[in-house]
Enzyme design. Structure first.
Site, PDB file in Angstrom:
ATOM      1  N   ARG A  75       2.219   4.966  37.563  1.00  0.00           N
ATOM      2  CA  ARG A  75       1.719   6.231  38.116  1.00  0.00           C
ATOM      3  C   ARG A  75       1.217   6.050  39.549  1.00  0.00           C
ATOM      4  O   ARG A  75       1.231   6.992  40.339  1.00  0.00           O
ATOM      5  CB  ARG A  75       0.634   6.818  37.199  1.00  0.00           C
ATOM      6  CG  ARG A  75      -0.601   5.989  37.066  1.00  0.00           C
ATOM      7  CD  ARG A  75      -1.441   6.369  35.862  1.00  0.00           C
ATOM      8  NE  ARG A  75      -0.848   5.920  34.596  1.00  0.00           N
ATOM      9  CZ  ARG A  75      -1.351   6.198  33.395  1.00  0.00           C
ATOM     10  NH1 ARG A  75      -2.449   6.913  33.285  1.00  0.00           N
ATOM     11  NH2 ARG A  75      -0.761   5.749  32.314  1.00  0.00           N
TER      12      ARG A  75
ATOM     13  N   LYS B   6      -0.827  -7.868  30.040  1.00  0.00           N
ATOM     14  CA  LYS B   6      -0.275  -7.465  28.740  1.00  0.00           C
ATOM     15  C   LYS B   6      -0.306  -8.650  27.786  1.00  0.00           C
ATOM     16  O   LYS B   6      -0.082  -9.789  28.208  1.00  0.00           O
ATOM     17  CB  LYS B   6       1.183  -7.028  28.901  1.00  0.00           C
ATOM     18  CG  LYS B   6       1.376  -5.675  29.544  1.00  0.00           C
ATOM     19  CD  LYS B   6       2.851  -5.315  29.599  1.00  0.00           C
ATOM     20  CE  LYS B   6       3.076  -4.011  30.331  1.00  0.00           C
ATOM     21  NZ  LYS B   6       2.512  -2.840  29.652  1.00  0.00           N
TER      22      LYS B   6
HETATM   23  N1  BES Z   1       5.524   0.025  31.682  1.00  0.00           N
HETATM   24  C1  BES Z   1       4.449   0.414  30.854  1.00  0.00           C
HETATM   25  C2  BES Z   1       4.845   1.445  29.801  1.00  0.00           C
HETATM   26  C3  BES Z   1       5.736   0.970  28.692  1.00  0.00           C
HETATM   27  C4  BES Z   1       5.179   0.507  27.516  1.00  0.00           C
HETATM   28  C5  BES Z   1       7.096   1.058  28.796  1.00  0.00           C
HETATM   29  C6  BES Z   1       5.997   0.101  26.486  1.00  0.00           C
HETATM   30  C7  BES Z   1       7.920   0.649  27.762  1.00  0.00           C
HETATM   31  C8  BES Z   1       7.365   0.181  26.600  1.00  0.00           C
HETATM   32  C9  BES Z   1       3.323   1.006  31.696  1.00  0.00           C
HETATM   33  O1  BES Z   1       3.214   0.494  32.965  1.00  0.00           O
HETATM   34  C10 BES Z   1       2.055   0.683  30.986  1.00  0.00           C
HETATM   35  O2  BES Z   1       1.747  -0.460  30.893  1.00  0.00           O
HETATM   36  N2  BES Z   1       1.366   1.710  30.513  1.00  0.00           N
HETATM   37  C11 BES Z   1       0.164   1.518  29.804  1.00  0.00           C
HETATM   38  C12 BES Z   1      -0.797   2.588  30.235  1.00  0.00           C
HETATM   39  C13 BES Z   1      -2.196   2.393  29.744  1.00  0.00           C
HETATM   40  C14 BES Z   1      -2.809   1.171  30.372  1.00  0.00           C
HETATM   41  C15 BES Z   1      -3.011   3.618  30.064  1.00  0.00           C
HETATM   42  C16 BES Z   1       0.467   1.631  28.304  1.00  0.00           C
HETATM   43  O3  BES Z   1       1.313   2.447  27.935  1.00  0.00           O
HETATM   44  O4  BES Z   1      -0.092   0.866  27.549  1.00  0.00           O
HETATM   45 MG    MG Z   2       1.990  -1.228  33.037  1.00  0.00          MG
END
Ligand code: BES
Ligand code: MG
Ligand code: ZN
Length: 504
Positions: free
Chosen positions: A355, A281
């Site tokens: 997931r 991230k």
């Molecule tokens: N934990 C995150 C989702 C999230 C994002 C929670 C912002 C709270 C605030 C999840 O694991 C994630 O990183 N999801 C990705 C999915 C994508 C790579 C398809 C996302 O939402 O960017």
């Molecule tokens: Mg994630």
């Protein structure tokens, strides 16, 4: 905060007395107020202009400081307005100012009394929440800040304070609020403290103290057990971590069960920190990723409240706990991993990790012979795009279960909205070289595509629903009974409401 029920003020005079008033067409009348208090109110200079508009208030002095809360017109009265009035009043006018306050609940003219006792107590306890354990107890002037000094004793003053219904309503609210606050505590804990094994142990500790004698059992599974269970997707998320994963398996059995007793399995995403893994991230998106275990804390909060309340439903609670970190053994994008249910998954983005953990946990959940499976997870940033911080996303494979959840949320004034898992989304997560891929081929619709992915791990015939709480888990600036920073504790009330009424 200590909340007690009293029938009169004879024994003790509180430092502040709170009264309620509904707006009237003509002059204000207060049928349920004590006579003396009406007179001194009318003698107050500001009283003439006070119309009891919703959210307005007026201070005056009788034997003690009196605060009148405007409740608006009775025909427009909403429970949520009362929650917000109570929370704002407590935080703005009482907390830290008065060591004791009494709320004259009869003056609120709301029936049945037990419902207002429950709502008021729950709201006060939610509003009184602070996460200050890491403050070094000194304010700017170097004076000791003693949280105990800020404690307020609240008494509910009502003629029927001795009725068993009223006492029960207070006790139930305390059980629910303490579980919400426990969930918030877990979510707010920083990731350098709340390692996976620590989190699992803390849950076990809480079960053994708070839920002693409630019919709850705990099993904690580690890396070896997960390997034995063939939870390779779950393990793939943990592959880059210095800390072993945990699967916490809790069960609650009510005192009396019959063949008709329903069994709900609650599943929670417990990512104690999500760096994204190799699909790292960016720095600003990584902040607050300690909240990525909020799904597990939410389902644990609901499970805890249900056990304390002794609800007539069998519950299993599965918490999939790990961090998502990067080292040389971390799972690389392009990896193909076989899930517990035998499906192969092409992992194209290691940041779509929740997931993967949930997939294996959902398959394990199906083995528990549930009537319903409900999972909660901070699963996608996309749910914030779709529904904002205020609304929880709902997905699932069973309309009647989803309708009941929407109804439960509505009854608790929590916002929940359904998103569709259409066949096109299911197609979009198919891979050319494995059964599934962990992200869609095409952009957009990210929350429901994550839902589509999860649906592949729920066996046919088992009603399942998924709550994407990525938006609602954090600060809720519009809700005065939630902290202005940190975990909200939302959706625990909706889940408890659902569990409570599932038998009928
Ligand atoms: N934990 C995150 C989702 C999230 C994002 C929670 C912002 C709270 C605030 C999840 O694991 C994630 O990183 N999801 C990705 C999915 C994508 C790579 C398809 C996302 O939402 O960017
Ligand atoms: Mg994630
Ligand atoms: Zn995550």
């Amino acid at each position: 905060m200590n909340i007690s029920l009293i029938t009169s003020l004879q024994k003790q005079t509180p430092k502040a007395l709170i009264l309620g008033a509904f707006a009237k067409e003509k002059t204000l009348s207060f049928p349920k107020w004590p006579v003396g208090l009406k007179d001194s109110f009318r003698a107050t200079p500001g009283a003439k202009n006070f119309t009891a508009k919703e959210g307005s208030f007026l201070f005056y002095h009788d034997k003690t400081a009196c605060l009148v809360l405007g409740l608006g017109h009775k025909k427009d009265f909403k429970k949520e307005a009362l929650r917000q009035i109570i929370a704002k009043t407590y935080k703005g006018q009482i907390m830290g100012k008065y060591s004791s306050a009494s709320i004259h609940l009869d003056s609120f003219e709301i029936t049945p009394l037990e419902s207002i006792v429950g709502i008021t107590a729950e709201t006060l306890l939610m509003s009184d929440y602070r996460f200050d354990k890491y403050l070094s107890k000194k304010d700017k002037d170097g004076k000791r800040k003693d949280p105990a000094q800020n404690k307020t004793d609240i008494s509910f003053l009502c003629a029927q304070a001795d009725s068993s219904k009223v006492k029960k309503a207070l006790a139930q609210a305390q059980k629910i609020a303490s579980s919400i606050n426990k969930a918030r505590d877990f979510v707010n804990e920083p990731p350098n403290i709340l390692r996976s094994h620590v989190y699992a142990k803390e849950i076990e500790k809480d079960v053994k103290s708070a839920l002693k004698g409630c019919g709850v059992r705990v099993k904690i599974m580690g890396k070896q057990e997960l390997k034995k269970e063939k939870m390779n997707l779950f393990l793939s998320v943990n592959a880059g971590s210095a800390f072993d994963p945990r699967l916490v398996h809790l069960t609650y059995s009510p005192k009396k069960t019959t063949k008709k007793t329903k069994h709900i399995v609650l599943v929670g995403k417990g990512l104690v920190f999500d760096t994204g893994g190799y699909s790292l991230k960016p720095p600003m998106s990584m902040i607050n990723m300690k909240y990525d275990m909020a799904g597990s804390a939410t389902v644990y909060g609901a499970f805890r409240a249900a056990a304390l309340l002794g609800l007539q439903t069998k519950l299993t609670c599965l918490l999939g706990i790990t961090d998502n970190a990067v080292n040389s053994s971390a799972t690389m994008p392009d990896s193909i991993v076989k899930a517990r249910n035998g499906k192969t998954v092409e992992i194209l983005n290691t940041d779509a990790e929740g997931r993967l953990v949930l997939a294996d946990c959902l398959d394990y959940a199906c083995d528990q012979r549930p009537d319903y499976i409900i999972d909660a997870a901070t699963l996608t940033g996309a749910v914030l795009v779709a529904l904002g911080h205020e609304v929880c996303g709902l997905m699932g494979n069973d309309k009647s279960l989803m309708d009941r959840l929407l109804d439960s949320a509505k009854k608790q004034d929590e916002y929940m909205w359904a998103l569709p898992i259409i066949d096109e989304f299911k197609k979009d997560i198919k891979s050319q070289i494995a059964d599934l891929r962990n992200i869609g081929n095409k952009h957009y619709g990210g929350s429901a595509k994550a839902g589509a992915f999860l649906s592949e791990f729920v066996r046919d015939g088992i009603p399942w629903a998924h709550l994407d709480i990525a938006g609602v888990a954090g600060a809720q600036k519009h809700l005065p009974y939630c902290p202005s920073t940190g975990a909200s504790g939302l959706m625990v009330r909706s889940l408890v409401q659902f569990i409570r009424h599932v038998q009928v």
